[in-house]
Design a protein around this motif. Structure first.
Motif, PDB file in Angstrom:
ATOM      1  N   GLY A 304       0.664  -1.171  -0.053  1.00 13.71           N
ATOM      2  CA  GLY A 304      -0.135  -0.024   0.125  1.00 13.71           C
ATOM      3  C   GLY A 304       0.746   1.214   0.042  1.00 13.71           C
ATOM      4  O   GLY A 304       0.472   2.517  -0.010  1.00 13.71           O
ATOM      5  N   GLY A 305       2.199   1.289   0.134  1.00 13.93           N
ATOM      6  CA  GLY A 305       2.895   2.508   0.534  1.00 13.93           C
ATOM      7  C   GLY A 305       4.431   1.987   1.005  1.00 13.93           C
ATOM      8  O   GLY A 305       4.984   1.230   0.381  1.00 13.93           O
ATOM      9  N   VAL A 306       4.576   2.706   2.144  1.00 16.39           N
ATOM     10  CA  VAL A 306       5.904   2.155   2.528  1.00 16.39           C
ATOM     11  C   VAL A 306       5.763   2.368   4.216  1.00 16.39           C
ATOM     12  O   VAL A 306       5.037   2.990   4.666  1.00 16.39           O
ATOM     13  N   GLU A 315      11.214   2.628  18.906  1.00 14.93           N
ATOM     14  CA  GLU A 315      11.024   2.508  17.673  1.00 14.93           C
ATOM     15  C   GLU A 315       9.688   2.553  17.037  1.00 14.93           C
ATOM     16  O   GLU A 315       9.055   1.851  17.513  1.00 14.93           O
ATOM     17  N   LEU A 316       9.468   3.534  16.404  1.00 14.00           N
ATOM     18  CA  LEU A 316       7.856   3.539  15.915  1.00 14.00           C
ATOM     19  C   LEU A 316       7.799   3.223  14.433  1.00 14.00           C
ATOM     20  O   LEU A 316       9.023   3.900  13.642  1.00 14.00           O
ATOM     21  N   GLN A 317       6.861   2.670  13.964  1.00 20.58           N
ATOM     22  CA  GLN A 317       6.821   2.479  12.318  1.00 20.58           C
ATOM     23  C   GLN A 317       5.553   3.194  11.867  1.00 20.58           C
ATOM     24  O   GLN A 317       4.485   2.855  12.432  1.00 20.58           O
ATOM     25  N   ALA A 318       5.754   3.860  10.749  1.00 21.36           N
ATOM     26  CA  ALA A 318       4.584   4.836  10.300  1.00 21.36           C
ATOM     27  C   ALA A 318       4.361   4.395   9.092  1.00 21.36           C
ATOM     28  O   ALA A 318       5.465   3.795   8.169  1.00 21.36           O
ATOM     29  N   ARG A 319       3.085   4.054   8.542  1.00 22.36           N
ATOM     30  CA  ARG A 319       2.839   3.488   7.192  1.00 22.36           C
ATOM     31  C   ARG A 319       2.360   4.779   6.271  1.00 22.36           C
ATOM     32  O   ARG A 319       1.264   5.372   6.896  1.00 22.36           O
ATOM     33  N   ILE A 320       2.937   5.224   5.472  1.00 21.83           N
ATOM     34  CA  ILE A 320       2.733   6.527   4.491  1.00 21.83           C
ATOM     35  C   ILE A 320       2.522   6.023   3.113  1.00 21.83           C
ATOM     36  O   ILE A 320       3.234   5.029   2.584  1.00 21.83           O
TER      37      ILE A 320
END
Lengths: 350, 266
Positions: A304-306, A315-320
């Motif tokens: 869907g993106g990255v 450590e945070l993971q963002a979906r953009i």
């Protein structure tokens, strides 16, 4: 229907520890775990191929812990099909009919009926060496289903198939389940678990660590392992502290995360969906109360993106989207700001 | 571009050719110094014909009789772990490494009238010494490792999960053995049976001690050489080699033909 009570088994380098769960009649029960978690061992124990050191197995209220393998009503489909290479498809499917009081014609008819149901009616005279992976899996299924097992045990049945065949076989498994077949299916793929299961148990290092409906397991993961395993990356153990009527969840390294909860002070977990995290190149004023500067650790493309991993103390993971990534000019090693609302943080008390 | 052959490959080729020559030259020499007429003449002798027939059927009988126990033993060796397994494996290879005349001496003590087996034989009117049954035992003694080892390799190659799958499909351990393990290991077993049969037929040392008479062909060749010289031993040697070759090529061809679609995917 199937009940495992405190099944334990010690091997040289691995052990099952007091594995207990119940599969009700008509369930599609998924046992979810990583490779080497002990999933296949549980199936082999139910089928009788491995004798447990302690504990009991009940099938239809009957204790089958020491029952002979051939007398159990549990049909096991192996991960790599284990279709007999020296027999035709028809002979493979008919293998378990040996010894039944059926005429040759009746046996033939039974084999034909099940083969047609599984979409392999035209392959009965073929040798397994000439079949595709999907066809072999259907032969293995047919060979097991023809015995009308009380419970169908499936060991990673989709793992060796490509995406299209996976879809076909999932539909087939759903239709078998709809006809009333109780199924215990082991897999390492949580999407498979979500798409098929009516109940899920998560196993790790030989121990069942959580079980429930898919919604219970996926929305209330009971441990960091479960959360990570089912694809939720932003999952942290925290201590809840209320200061001046504002609630903070302090992570292990004392990073304060604003949250909105009615829970009392104590230990628990917080969970933030990657989709709920905003990124910016410079500090910006938003309604988000959690704003942290950080360093980009990794950028991984997904369908869907990255997924952008940022070290902001935690450590945070963002979906953009890819467009956002390009607009912000984010690169591994670069800096950025992380924002998320207090209401986007889900708190699960321990 | 023609691939370049390195010096080491040339040396290996030369050495390999020498080994081949070492095997072929004596046989070719023997064949060339024997005329077809001599071979044909020899084949008409009743003594020769009887000895060839005796050699074939004693080796065949020994192979088939002992295979009944050797094949299950091979299965156990392939599938089970047990104490002293390495010693058992060593014992199985023992007949290959000990001098066969010594094996014959050992067997003579084992089957003579004074022994338990000899007395059991005597009770039913059978004296192993100087009898085809004794010859079959001597042949089997020296050749049984070939069958056990080939069958064990065959069973080891059968995936255990196929046997497990059969068990979950309601098959008893006996049915699993006869419908899964045995058919899938069959190629190796047949190969082992042919090897055991062939090795039995060519045995001389152990047989001559247990039974000089009736005379199997290797003993007959030795006797003709001792009594009449090289010239008289050659035609019967050539004849026996030709028959042996025809037999083994035929058996191998039959085994290959029968194999059909039973190839195990490994």
């Amino acid at each position: 229907m199937l009940e495992l009570r405190k099944i334990s088994k010690r091997f040289a380098d691995f052990s099952l520890k007091e594995v207990s769960f119940t599969v009700e009649r008509g369930d599609y029960f998924i046992l979810l775990g990583e490779s080497g978690a002990g999933k296949s061992m549980v199936l082999e124990t139910i089928a009788g191929l491995v004798a447990p050191d302690s504990g009991s197995i009940f099938l239809d209220k009957k204790d089958v812990t020491t029952e002979k393998i051939q007398d159990r009503k549990a049909g096991l489909v192996f991960q790599d099909h284990a279709v007999f290479p020296h027999m035709t498809v028809g002979e493979n499917i008919a293998y378990s009919l040996h010894g039944l009081k059926l005429t040759k014609e009746e046996k033939k008819e039974k084999v034909r009926a099940i083969a047609i149901e599984l979409g392999i009616g035209d392959l009965l005279l073929r040798m397994p060496g000439t079949l595709s992976g999907g066809e072999l899996q259907r032969v293995a299924l047919g060979r097991t289903l023809i015995q009308q097992p009380q419970i169908l045990l499936l060991d990673e049945p989709l793992s060796s198939l490509d995406t299209r065949l996976k879809g076909d076989l999932r539909r087939l498994l759903r239709s078998i389940h709809r006809k009333g077949q109780t199924i215990l299916h082991v897999t390492h793929d949580y999407e498979e678990a979500l798409s098929l299961g009516t109940h899920i148990a998560v196993i790790d290092k030989g121990t069942i660590i959580q079980s429930g409906t898919p919604s219970e397991v996926f929305h209330h993961p009971g441990s960091e392992f479960v959360a990570h395993f089912i694809g939720i990356r932003n999952f942290f153990a925290v201590s809840l502290v209320t200061e001046n009527q504002i609630t903070f969840a302090y992570t292990f390294n004392k990073i304060p995360v604003r949250i909105v909860t009615e829970a009392k002070e104590g230990d628990g977990f917080i969970l933030i969906r990657g989709e709920d995290i905003l990124l910016s190149a410079v500090p910006v004023e938003t309604s988000a109360t959690n704003n942290f500067p950080g360093t980009v650790v990794e950028i991984v493309p997904n369908s869907g993106g990255v997924d952008v991993t940022i070290d902001a103390g935690i450590e945070l993971q963002a979906r953009i989207t890819r467009e956002s990534l390009e607009k912000l000019g984010l690169k591994a090693g670069g800096t950025c700001w992380v924002h998320f609302k207090a209401t986007a943080v889900k708190y699960i008390p321990r | 571009m023609i691939p370049r052959t390195s010096y080491i490959q040339l040396i290996f080729l030369l050495l390999g050719a020498l080994v081949l020559l070492f095997i072929v030259a004596p046989l070719a020499g023997m064949f060339l110094s024997t005329t077809p007429a001599q071979v044909f003449e020899t084949a008409r002798e009743a003594e020769v014909r009887d000895s060839i027939w005796l050699t074939i059927y004693t080796s065949l009988a020994g192979t088939l009789f002992f295979s009944v126990a050797a094949i299950p033993l091979a299965y156990l060796l392939a599938r089970k772990q047990f104490p002293l397994k390495r010693i058992v494996t060593g014992i199985i290879d023992l007949p290959v490494v000990i001098p066969h005349s010594a094996a014959g001496i050992a067997l003579l003590g084992f089957v003579s009238r004074d022994s338990v087996l000899g007395q059991m034989g005597s009770a039913v009117g059978l004296n192993f010494v100087g009898h085809p049954a004794g010859i079959a035992i001597a042949m089997a003694f020296v050749s049984i490792p070939y069958l056990i080892n080939a069958a064990r390799d065959g069973f080891s190659g059968v995936p255990v999960r196929l046997e497990k799958a059969a068990r979950t499909l309601g098959a008893s351990p006996q049915r699993v053995f006869f419908t899964i393990s045995l058919p899938l290991a069959w190629r190796n077993i047949v190969s082992g049976l042919i090897l055991m049969f062939a090795r039995g037929m060519s045995e001389f040392g152990a047989v001559i001690v247990v039974a000089y008479h009736p005379m199997i062909t290797p003993v007959l060749i030795y006797e003709r050489f001792g009594a009449f010289g090289l010239k008289y031993a050659r035609p019967v040697s050539v004849l026996f080699i030709l028959i042996s070759l025809a037999l083994f090529i035929g058996l191998r061809w039959m085994a290959k033909e029968k194999k059909g679609g039973s190839e195990v995917a490994r």
